[in-house]
Design an enzyme around this catalytic site. Sequence first.
Site, PDB file in Angstrom:
ATOM      1  N   GLY A  11       0.822  -1.216   0.000  1.00  0.00           N
ATOM      2  CA  GLY A  11       0.000   0.000   0.000  1.00  0.00           C
ATOM      3  C   GLY A  11       0.854   1.264   0.000  1.00  0.00           C
ATOM      4  N   HIS A  12       2.013   1.218  -0.659  1.00  0.00           N
ATOM      5  CA  HIS A  12       2.971   2.337  -0.584  1.00  0.00           C
ATOM      6  C   HIS A  12       2.493   3.573  -1.344  1.00  0.00           C
ATOM      7  CE1 HIS A  12       3.947   0.982  -4.623  1.00  0.00           C
ATOM      8  NE2 HIS A  12       4.534   2.150  -4.812  1.00  0.00           N
ATOM      9  N   GLY A  14      -0.527   4.792  -0.877  1.00  0.00           N
ATOM     10  CA  GLY A  14      -1.506   5.421   0.005  1.00  0.00           C
ATOM     11  C   GLY A  14      -0.834   6.405   0.956  1.00  0.00           C
ATOM     12  N   GLY A  17       1.222   4.249   3.715  1.00  0.00           N
ATOM     13  CA  GLY A  17       2.296   3.479   3.074  1.00  0.00           C
ATOM     14  C   GLY A  17       3.373   4.403   2.517  1.00  0.00           C
ATOM     15  N   SER A 108      -7.487   0.087  12.944  1.00  0.00           N
ATOM     16  CA  SER A 108      -8.187   1.367  12.863  1.00  0.00           C
ATOM     17  C   SER A 108      -8.947   1.556  14.169  1.00  0.00           C
ATOM     18  CB  SER A 108      -9.170   1.302  11.698  1.00  0.00           C
ATOM     19  OG  SER A 108     -10.136   2.323  11.834  1.00  0.00           O
ATOM     20  N   SER A 109      -9.177   2.808  14.552  1.00  0.00           N
ATOM     21  CA  SER A 109      -9.862   3.049  15.831  1.00  0.00           C
ATOM     22  C   SER A 109     -11.320   2.596  15.790  1.00  0.00           C
ATOM     23  CB  SER A 109      -9.769   4.523  16.224  1.00  0.00           C
ATOM     24  OG  SER A 109     -10.365   5.314  15.230  1.00  0.00           O
ATOM     25  N   CYS A 110     -11.854   2.323  14.581  1.00  0.00           N
ATOM     26  CA  CYS A 110     -13.249   1.858  14.533  1.00  0.00           C
ATOM     27  C   CYS A 110     -13.386   0.409  15.016  1.00  0.00           C
ATOM     28  CB  CYS A 110     -13.857   2.049  13.156  1.00  0.00           C
ATOM     29  SG  CYS A 110     -13.161   0.953  11.953  1.00  0.00           S
ATOM     30  N   TYR A 137     -16.164  -3.120   7.780  1.00  0.00           N
ATOM     31  CA  TYR A 137     -14.764  -2.680   7.738  1.00  0.00           C
ATOM     32  C   TYR A 137     -14.072  -3.001   9.064  1.00  0.00           C
ATOM     33  CZ  TYR A 137     -10.925   0.750   7.861  1.00  0.00           C
ATOM     34  OH  TYR A 137      -9.704   1.375   7.995  1.00  0.00           O
ATOM     35  N   LYS A 141     -10.879  -5.506  10.057  1.00  0.00           N
ATOM     36  CA  LYS A 141      -9.694  -5.081  10.822  1.00  0.00           C
ATOM     37  C   LYS A 141      -9.497  -5.963  12.066  1.00  0.00           C
ATOM     38  CE  LYS A 141      -8.123  -1.701   8.400  1.00  0.00           C
ATOM     39  NZ  LYS A 141      -6.805  -1.837   7.804  1.00  0.00           N
ATOM     40  N   LEU A 167      -5.590  10.205  10.902  1.00  0.00           N
ATOM     41  CA  LEU A 167      -4.324  10.710  10.364  1.00  0.00           C
ATOM     42  C   LEU A 167      -4.565  11.788   9.324  1.00  0.00           C
ATOM     43  CD1 LEU A 167      -3.018   7.128  10.009  1.00  0.00           C
ATOM     44  CD2 LEU A 167      -2.128   8.788  11.634  1.00  0.00           C
ATOM     45  N   HIS A 180     -11.910  13.451   4.689  1.00  0.00           N
ATOM     46  CA  HIS A 180     -12.170  13.553   6.127  1.00  0.00           C
ATOM     47  C   HIS A 180     -12.188  15.027   6.519  1.00  0.00           C
ATOM     48  CE1 HIS A 180     -10.426   9.269   6.992  1.00  0.00           C
ATOM     49  NE2 HIS A 180     -11.383   9.278   6.096  1.00  0.00           N
ATOM     50  N   TRP A 203     -20.401  21.394   9.036  1.00  0.00           N
ATOM     51  CA  TRP A 203     -21.518  20.575   9.557  1.00  0.00           C
ATOM     52  C   TRP A 203     -21.417  20.392  11.064  1.00  0.00           C
ATOM     53  CZ3 TRP A 203     -23.389  15.705   6.490  1.00  0.00           C
ATOM     54  CH2 TRP A 203     -23.954  16.126   5.281  1.00  0.00           C
ATOM     55  N   ARG A 210     -12.058  15.320  18.623  1.00  0.00           N
ATOM     56  CA  ARG A 210     -11.343  14.310  17.850  1.00  0.00           C
ATOM     57  C   ARG A 210      -9.842  14.439  18.070  1.00  0.00           C
ATOM     58  NH1 ARG A 210     -15.763  12.763  17.748  1.00  0.00           N
ATOM     59  NH2 ARG A 210     -17.139  12.302  15.984  1.00  0.00           N
ATOM     60  N   ASP A 270     -23.675  15.382  14.502  1.00  0.00           N
ATOM     61  CA  ASP A 270     -22.357  15.583  15.101  1.00  0.00           C
ATOM     62  C   ASP A 270     -21.498  14.318  15.134  1.00  0.00           C
ATOM     63  OD1 ASP A 270     -21.980  18.199  15.717  1.00  0.00           O
ATOM     64  OD2 ASP A 270     -22.802  18.078  17.750  1.00  0.00           O
TER      65      ASP A 270
HETATM   66  N1  LIG Z   1      -6.136   7.420   7.031  1.00  0.00           N
HETATM   67  C1  LIG Z   1      -6.475   7.279   8.310  1.00  0.00           C
HETATM   68  O1  LIG Z   1      -6.868   8.242   8.983  1.00  0.00           O
HETATM   69  C2  LIG Z   1      -6.356   5.920   8.966  1.00  0.00           C
HETATM   70  C3  LIG Z   1      -6.607   5.846  10.329  1.00  0.00           C
HETATM   71  C4  LIG Z   1      -6.508   4.612  10.946  1.00  0.00           C
HETATM   72  C5  LIG Z   1      -6.162   3.491  10.218  1.00  0.00           C
HETATM   73  N2  LIG Z   1      -5.915   3.572   8.895  1.00  0.00           N
HETATM   74  C6  LIG Z   1      -5.547   2.328   8.189  1.00  0.00           C
HETATM   75  O2  LIG Z   1      -4.257   2.454   7.613  1.00  0.00           O
HETATM   76  C7  LIG Z   1      -4.172   1.762   6.364  1.00  0.00           C
HETATM   77  C8  LIG Z   1      -3.757   2.691   5.238  1.00  0.00           C
HETATM   78  O3  LIG Z   1      -4.566   3.849   5.235  1.00  0.00           O
HETATM   79  P1  LIG Z   1      -4.313   5.047   4.217  1.00  0.00           P
HETATM   80  O4  LIG Z   1      -4.942   6.245   4.801  1.00  0.00           O
HETATM   81  O5  LIG Z   1      -2.887   5.083   3.815  1.00  0.00           O
HETATM   82  O6  LIG Z   1      -5.208   4.550   3.006  1.00  0.00           O
HETATM   83  P2  LIG Z   1      -5.087   4.936   1.474  1.00  0.00           P
HETATM   84  O7  LIG Z   1      -4.432   6.271   1.324  1.00  0.00           O
HETATM   85  O8  LIG Z   1      -6.423   4.722   0.885  1.00  0.00           O
HETATM   86  O9  LIG Z   1      -4.094   3.847   0.911  1.00  0.00           O
HETATM   87  C9  LIG Z   1      -4.390   2.489   0.863  1.00  0.00           C
HETATM   88  C10 LIG Z   1      -3.570   1.866  -0.237  1.00  0.00           C
HETATM   89  O10 LIG Z   1      -3.875   0.470  -0.280  1.00  0.00           O
HETATM   90  C11 LIG Z   1      -3.992   0.092  -1.629  1.00  0.00           C
HETATM   91  N3  LIG Z   1      -4.828  -1.080  -1.785  1.00  0.00           N
HETATM   92  C12 LIG Z   1      -6.115  -1.254  -1.399  1.00  0.00           C
HETATM   93  N4  LIG Z   1      -6.548  -2.459  -1.762  1.00  0.00           N
HETATM   94  C13 LIG Z   1      -5.511  -3.069  -2.414  1.00  0.00           C
HETATM   95  C14 LIG Z   1      -5.352  -4.321  -3.047  1.00  0.00           C
HETATM   96  N5  LIG Z   1      -6.345  -5.224  -3.086  1.00  0.00           N
HETATM   97  N6  LIG Z   1      -4.163  -4.611  -3.623  1.00  0.00           N
HETATM   98  C15 LIG Z   1      -3.155  -3.723  -3.588  1.00  0.00           C
HETATM   99  N7  LIG Z   1      -3.244  -2.513  -3.001  1.00  0.00           N
HETATM  100  C16 LIG Z   1      -4.414  -2.186  -2.430  1.00  0.00           C
HETATM  101  C17 LIG Z   1      -4.630   1.306  -2.286  1.00  0.00           C
HETATM  102  O11 LIG Z   1      -4.441   1.254  -3.678  1.00  0.00           O
HETATM  103  P3  LIG Z   1      -5.607   1.871  -4.628  1.00  0.00           P
HETATM  104  O12 LIG Z   1      -5.776   3.300  -4.204  1.00  0.00           O
HETATM  105  O13 LIG Z   1      -5.044   1.691  -5.989  1.00  0.00           O
HETATM  106  O14 LIG Z   1      -6.823   1.051  -4.324  1.00  0.00           O
HETATM  107  C18 LIG Z   1      -3.867   2.442  -1.598  1.00  0.00           C
HETATM  108  O15 LIG Z   1      -2.651   2.723  -2.281  1.00  0.00           O
HETATM  109  C19 LIG Z   1      -5.534   1.163   6.171  1.00  0.00           C
HETATM  110  O16 LIG Z   1      -5.462  -0.160   6.666  1.00  0.00           O
HETATM  111  C20 LIG Z   1      -6.433   1.992   7.034  1.00  0.00           C
HETATM  112  O17 LIG Z   1      -7.524   1.235   7.442  1.00  0.00           O
HETATM  113  C21 LIG Z   1      -5.995   4.772   8.250  1.00  0.00           C
END
Ligand SMILES: NC(=O)c1ccc[n+]([C@@H]2O[C@H](COP(=O)([O-])OP(=O)(O)OC[C@H]3O[C@@H](n4cnc5c(N)ncnc54)[C@H](OP(=O)(O)O)[C@@H]3O)[C@@H](O)[C@H]2O)c1
Length: 331
Positions: A11-12, A14, A17, A108-110, A137, A141, A167, A180, A203, A210, A270
Amino acid sequence: MEKDEKIFVAGHEGMIGSAILRRLREDGFTNLVIRTASELDLTNQKMVFDFFMDEKPDYVFLAAAKMGGILANSRYPAKFIYNNIQSQTNVIHSAWKSRVKKLLFLGSSCVYPKGCPQPMKEEYLMSGKLEPTSEPYAIAKITGIKMCQSYNSEYGTDYISVVPADLYGPNDDFDPETSHVLPALIRKMHQAKIGNKHEVVVWGTGSPRREYLYVDELADACVFLMNNFDEPEMINVGSGEDLSIKELALLIKDVVGFDGAIIFDESKPDGAPRKLLDSSKIRKMGWVRKTNLEKGIRQTYQWYINRSPGSHSEPKAKNLTLRAGSVTEES
Ligand SMILES: NC(=O)c1ccc[n+]([C@@H]2O[C@H](COP(=O)([O-])OP(=O)(O)OC[C@H]3O[C@@H](n4cnc5c(N)ncnc54)[C@H](OP(=O)(O)O)[C@@H]3O)[C@@H](O)[C@H]2O)c1
């Protein structure tokens, strides 16, 4: 982790990542393995298994997932539960088969129950019913966390689970429909500023509290935990501080330099009154957050304006997200 050991960041592309990858590169790790989602679909069991057997990484950061807020969770519960359970199962199982030394799974906190006592301690996992809108979801997790624990217990692996606060930072989603609250506020205030608007409407009452963590801080914590943490129980990573949506909006207003009014639309929902992780466990281990909220927001705003200078166009939404406290059109 030694500097030349092989590290796979799943997931690099994202937000998280990419921050982990950035951090590892800055620290001088030279043997990094990455694949885009189109090169390696993690839901494909055979491809994932073959990849692990060919590459045999020493360490894995599992930051790939499909995620979203209320709207996306209620529209795509099947996509979320399928993609996340399937991809994390393939990665965790293949990591075991290919003798990965250590894996870090991002929760995730959920995963915490709806109405969980605050701040949320790790031991509150599975102590009550989940928030119904994000249940599929969250169950994916929780499955990942339990899978790591089960493999550790039965196969003697060293897989750890991290639960981050909300984040923000570079590579965040700024799409007006899906972002978000924090990036949505940055975008709306910036657009209002350059469009000489007088108000931004937010809203809700502005009173929900938070917690936010700059994504590079999470990356720092993940590298720290990979080197120093090997307990089967998950571990929270947050800033330890919460603030109200109103306080957040005023801070962003200041950073962006928007001099109009913020209007709170109290007819809109809210959400939960408070969401704060208890991060005392990682703090007792000696990890401290270095980037405070104001600095993190300044850096994020700089990244946001540098990526599309003078442009009103927005990056494509990475996923669908809509949360309480999200921002409506400025007037
Ligand atoms: N962002 C937050 O506030 C937050 C908070 C708590 C926990 N998390 C957790 O942290 C992790 C990463 O979050 P993030 O914010 O970095 O999410 P993100 O920006 O959406 O990145 C997720 C990445 O995973 C890739 N991915 C998803 N499904 C895939 C698959 N089947 N094969 C290969 N790659 C795949 C996505 O690629 P595509 O875009 O091409 O699908 C994307 O590059 C998640 O597990 C999330 O639940 C995030």
